[in-house]
Motif scaffolding. Structure first.
Motif, PDB file in Angstrom:
ATOM      1  N   TYR C  55      38.824  49.578  38.094  1.00  0.00           N
ATOM      2  CA  TYR C  55      39.360  48.701  37.038  1.00  0.00           C
ATOM      3  C   TYR C  55      40.882  48.775  36.991  1.00  0.00           C
ATOM      4  O   TYR C  55      41.545  47.794  36.739  1.00  0.00           O
ATOM      5  CB  TYR C  55      38.857  49.115  35.654  1.00  0.00           C
ATOM      6  N   ARG C 303      42.457  44.615  34.833  1.00  0.00           N
ATOM      7  CA  ARG C 303      42.514  44.182  36.227  1.00  0.00           C
ATOM      8  C   ARG C 303      43.846  43.522  36.547  1.00  0.00           C
ATOM      9  O   ARG C 303      44.370  43.643  37.635  1.00  0.00           O
ATOM     10  CB  ARG C 303      41.342  43.251  36.550  1.00  0.00           C
ATOM     11  N   GLY C 372      35.506  48.666  41.953  1.00  0.00           N
ATOM     12  CA  GLY C 372      35.688  47.499  41.102  1.00  0.00           C
ATOM     13  C   GLY C 372      34.359  46.889  40.699  1.00  0.00           C
ATOM     14  O   GLY C 372      34.314  45.880  40.016  1.00  0.00           O
ATOM     15  N   GLU C 449      33.635  43.839  45.047  1.00  0.00           N
ATOM     16  CA  GLU C 449      33.930  43.332  43.710  1.00  0.00           C
ATOM     17  C   GLU C 449      33.736  41.819  43.700  1.00  0.00           C
ATOM     18  O   GLU C 449      34.056  41.140  44.662  1.00  0.00           O
ATOM     19  CB  GLU C 449      35.392  43.661  43.385  1.00  0.00           C
TER      20      GLU C 449
END
Lengths: 237, 352, 450
Positions: C55, C303, C372, C449
């Motif tokens: 993150y 992010r 992520g 991600e």
């Protein structure tokens, strides 16, 4: 040989972005060419494309009538070009003399002669040759940077915004450095923010806009051109 | 207080304190110089450096076993020292192989430092595995009894005693002496020679200057025509050489074990960062500062207090600043403090 | 979930199941269950790392420290106090704590005074004063501390398994899991306060150093942790195999023959099965919470900061504050996971915490799984943990087979006596190769991600 450097219809950019849209840059032997223009017009990009730091997508670069499009910077240095980047253009922890030696890294045999030549152009550097380049004043640091590029006895010296972020006094010093280099019949190509002073010493000037040549003329003529004056030279006339 | 007590205290201090600090400082210095060169030129914290040291020690040990079993005995020069060139060569080859097959790819794709660090952790895993796979998991002594042609030959570590006989005649009660093992003596000699050699190389040869130039400003070095790929190779050669020397001499002085150098990694990082990244001689200074700090933090001052102040103190409890179990924590604490208050190092290295 | 990821999830799940079944049939069903439950507890830790790295891009190499603190917390909460030790050294310890508090207050008051009062104290002088006070406080309490510790460590106890330390609180173990998170979170707040803001690999080195300090402390503070003597048993939130056995003997009927589980192993299998259920519930709750957090404005901001710290700072985001939040949150999960692991092993052994196993292996799990992405983190944890465990028996099988072959082929060949311990090293090599291969060929991990 009419031109020392002849770049025609250059197209180049970063990733998706195209910045140069077919501009022409030329330098005659022993003369000074200056590229001016607004921010983002592609001045530094043109310089980098010529010196092989950026891929040339279209167009050609000739140095002394030899096609050098796409050559590596190392190769161009060997052929007789010198390049002074805008920032971080010295090795701060190396001494002045070591900085200069690095300029002749590709041809160690030229070191002695190169040092003599650079010290004769900039005598002050000889006194400071043992000092770390990072400790020098702004103007002296530019001398080291230019000196490093001069070590291989180039016929063309390229300077990317040599006066960026320096005081007006140092700016004067730097223009003096450039004229001094040019005295030894070295061709100079430089990018400048301070268009007025730069055009004053230029044999040829290139005014770029959105990656294309807007005006190309002698420095004098450009300074006299009211259009150029209004758009690029600032208020006071 | 008598002069003899003063002498006793002083020699004890040198023997148990300074010499120890110098020994571990020399090891740290040889490792930290490699780390700082790699950090400065390849721009990442090389976590596999400790395992390169262990690898060198293992090869030296293997070489020693072979030489001793061939019946070669060159006393007073320890056999391990004869095997050192082999260890150095092997470690250099290892470093170059790792660089070529692992790091070069990430260099070409201009990966961020984190990727390199993670990759070097992967390399650490693999090296630790290989070291144990090949060398076993046990501890090993460099000095052992070998049997050659039916004759068993024992090699001793060898000690060099400095008894100060000329002083003993003048001062009654002066009993302390200096004890230096042969491997320690060789360690000091090698460290001195290696560092002087490195200094000459970096300041007086073209390749050395090019290395410093790349460390200073890689882009400008490229523009100047410096072959950065070659500089990277030279860096690994130097780092590998120093790592093999440090690992071997440390293992000779104590013993070879598979985790020989892993615990040295953080003190060496501490030294490299304290000295300023990319400054080999800053790293050397940092190494000795870390070594002195960790040695004297756990140094029990009782014997010295005994000599100097006779019985005026209650000396049942240890007079060390920090309990000996926490010896390893001292360099970490120094490291964290340096990182927080002066990440550029005490000699102002580059900021990466 | 996009279709490309869906097929990757299917493949990933199949890989885990394959390894699980390999353990089930090659080793034993209860071993396979043990690996699964360890994998689930580890997944909580990897989830924590994913918050920090995935993150927010924080390179924490001190995972071990938070895991160990969580492990200590669960031991402390669940183990009963040792009255004899408290009688021997409790008063001394209390006095030490008071002295430390006084020292801390002095330093804090000085800090406030320098900030609020109109005196212009130079920073170096302030720091020197504070360090001197800290040093003075240390010397002030040191002797008393040594005496108290000595008394605690040598106090005679009725229960010999509890000799040598002050014990804990004797509260339910599930509370210990939560306290594990709290301890790790508090530590992370202090650590983050001083280290966040360092460049990535400097942050890694700093956190690695701090974790080593935590580990050294827990290992050597015998009066608090029993050090190398270890503390056991630690309770389970569900009936332990031993309690399960008692229930079976007193008439509870469970038959697991159809799963290939023998009567002797039934109690262990049921106990572990229940533990897995509880771990899975905890993990699912945490994953759902993290998913919510990631989708919230806070998660989007995180992010944004990760992808471009400078731009986020320029937009007026308080980058360091947000990073501190994330660092603490991640550490809480690591502490909970660490507590779960100690609880599962019913043993707190502070010298078992080694960086390769408890920091770098966790990193490998996240990188391989896909940072992520919470699903990737969970997958990575289960897959890499099983791979880590299974590469040992597989390597041993291959090694002994190879040794037998060589002995038969080459006269006079003698395999090394420590072949088994050498073979067990194959697993670090496998993990290292998995890590490097992932970095090189699938830098975003197996489940990238979204």
């Amino acid at each position: 040989m009419k031109y020392l450097l002849e770049a025609r219809s250059l197209v180049a950019g970063y990733g998706e972005l195209t910045i140069l849209n077919g501009c022409d840059i030329t330098v005659e032997p022993g003369s000074i060419s200056v590229i001016v223009g607004a921010n983002g017009a592609g001045k530094s990009t043109a310089m980098k494309a010529v010196f092989g730091l950026l891929e040339v997508r279209q167009g050609s670069v000739k140095f002394e009538d030899q096609d050098v499009t796409g050559c590596t910077p190392q190769r161009l240095v060997e052929l007789g070009m010198g390049y002074v980047p805008q920032v971080a253009n010295v090795f701060p922890s190396l001494s002045v003399e070591e900085n200069l030696e690095m300029g002749a890294y590709l041809a160690a045999s030229l070191t002695e002669e190169g040092l003599d030549r650079v010290y004769s152009i900039f005598p002050i550097l000889k006194d400071k040759r043992k000092q770390a380049a990072g400790q020098l004043s702004g103007g002296q640091r530019q001398m080291v940077a230019v000196g490093r590029a001069m070590m291989m006895k180039p016929r063309l010296l390229m300077l990317d915004e040599p006066t960026a972020g320096v005081s007006p006094k140092v700016m004067g010093d730097i223009f003096e450095i450039i004229l001094k280099v040019n005295e030894s019949s070295v061709g100079v190509l430089m990018v400048e923010q301070n268009a007025r002073q730069a055009l004053a010493i230029a044999d040829t000037g290139f005014v770029l806009q959105t990656g294309q040549n807007l005006y190309t003329d002698t420095g004098e003529a450009l300074l006299a051109n009211p259009e150029v004056a209004r758009s690029f030279l600032g208020g006071k006339h | 207080m008598e002069y003899a007590d003063l002498l006793n205290a002083g020699v004890y201090f040198i023997n148990k304190g300074l010499l120890n600090a110098f020994k571990i400082g020399s090891i740290y210095a040889l490792g930290a110089v490699g780390i700082t060169l790699v950090f400065g030129i390849l721009r990442f914290a090389h976590f596999a450096h400790g395992d390169m040291m262990t690898f060198g020690a293992l090869i030296a040990f293997a070489g020693t076993v072979i030489l001793r079993n061939l019946g070669i005995n060159t006393e007073p020069i320890p056999t391990g020292l004869l095997a050192l060139p082999l260890a150095v060569a092997a470690t250099i080859i290892l470093a170059l192989i790792i660089d070529r097959h692992v790091y070069a790819h990430f260099r070409a794709s201009k990966s961020p430092p984190v990727v390199f660090v993670m990759t070097s952790i992967g390399v650490t895993f693999i090296l630790q595995g290989i070291i144990r796979l090949v060398g076993g998991t046990g501890d090993r002594q460099f000095f052992f009894t070998a049997v050659s042609n039916g004759e068993s030959i024992r090699e001793d570590k060898g000690r060099w005693l400095v008894k100060f006989d000329w002083l003993r005649d003048h001062f009654d009660g002066f009993t302390q002496k200096l004890v230096i093992t042969m491997p320690q003596l060789w360690l000091f000699i090698f460290t001195a020679v290696a560092l002087v050699g490195l200094h000459y190389f970096l300041n007086h040869t073209r390749t050395g200057k090019a290395m410093r130039a790349v460390s200073d400003n890689e882009d400008l070095a490229r523009i100047s025509g410096i072959d950065v790929g070659r500089v990277v190779k030279v860096t690994w050669v130097i780092a590998g050489t120093l790592a093999a020397i440090a690992g071997t001499l440390l293992a000779m002085d104590t013993q070879y074990k598979p985790i020989l150098a892993f615990n040295l990694l953080l003190p060496m990082f501490a030294a490299a960062i304290m000295g300023g990244i990319g400054k080999p001689f800053g790293a050397v200074a940092g190494a000795f500062i870390v070594a002195l700090a960790e040695t004297f933090a756990v140094f029990d001052w009782r014997p010295i207090a005994g000599y100097l102040f006779a019985d005026r103190f209650d000396m049942t409890a240890s007079m060390a600043l920090v309990p000996a179990e926490y010896k390893l924590a001292v360099p970490f604490a120094i490291l964290v403090l340096v990182l927080i208050w002066r990440p550029t190092g005490i000699f102002k290295g580059q900021v990466l | 979930m996009n279709p490309a990821n869906r097929s990757r999830v299917v493949i990933a799940t199949a890989l885990i199941i394959a390894l699980f079944l390999a353990a089930w049939f090659m080793l034993s069903p209860v071993t396979a269950l043990l690996y699964l439950s360890t994998g689930l507890a580890t997944a909580v830790i990897v989830l924590g790392l994913n918050i920090q790295w995935g993150y927010a891009g924080l390179f924490n190499a001190g995972i071990l420290g938070f895991i160990a603190l969580g492990g200590y917390a669960v031991m402390w909460v669940s183990v009963p106090p040792v009255p004899e030790a408290i009688a021997a050294g409790g008063a001394g310890l209390l006095s030490v704590i008071v002295k430390l508090a006084v020292t801390a207050i002095c330093i804090w008051v000085l800090h406030l005074a320098a900030k609020r009062l109109p005196i212009n104290l130079p920073v170096w002088l302030l720091r020197t004063l504070q360090v001197s006070i800290a040093l003075a406080g240390y010397i002030w309490m040191k002797t008393e501390f040594v005496i108290a510790v000595e008394a605690i460590e040598t106090a005679d106890t009725l229960d010999q398994t509890m000799k040598g330390f002050i014990g804990g609180l004797g509260l339910p173990v599930l509370l210990g899991w939560a306290v594990g998170g709290v301890f790790a979170g508090i530590a992370a707040w202090f650590i983050g306060k001083v280290t966040l803001g360092l460049r990535s690999d400097y942050l890694a080195i700093a956190t690695l150093g701090i974790a080593e300090i935590i580990r050294t402390f827990l290992k050597n503070a015998d009066w608090l942790t029993r050090g190398t003597l270890t503390v056991s048993p630690i309770d389970w939130p569900v009936p332990t195999p031993r309690e399960m056995n008692g229930m079976l003997e007193s008439g509870l009927e469970i038959n697991l023959k159809w799963l290939g589980i023998s009567a002797e192993q039934t109690a262990t299998a049921v106990g572990r099965g229940l533990f897995i259920a509880v771990s899975a519930i905890v993990l699912i709750i945490l994953v759902l919470m993290m998913e919510r957090a990631l989708g919230s404005p806070w998660g989007r901001m995180m992010r944004a900061i990760r992808d471009n710290e400078d731009a986020a700072a320029a937009m007026g985001k308080n980058v360091v504050r947000r990073q501190l939040e994330v660092f603490v949150l991640g550490a809480i999960l690591m502490g909970i996971g660490g507590a779960m692991l100690v609880s599962l092993n019913t043993l707190f052994d502070p010298s078992s915490y080694h960086p390769p196993r408890y920091t770098f292996l966790i990193w490998t799990m996240l990188i391989v799984g896909g940072s992520g992405n919470n699903l990737g983190a969970v997958f990575g944890a289960l897959f890499i943990y099983m791979l880590w465990e299974m590469s040992e028996p597989i390597a041993q099988f291959l090694f002994f087979g190879g040794a037998d072959m060589l002995t038969a082929l080459i006269p006079g060949f003698e395999p090394p006596v420590d072949l088994a311990s050498r073979a067990s090293q194959m697993r670090v090599i496998v993990i290292g190769v998995a890590l490097i291969a992932t970095m090189r060929y699938a830098p975003k991990g197996v489940i990238p991600e979204r």
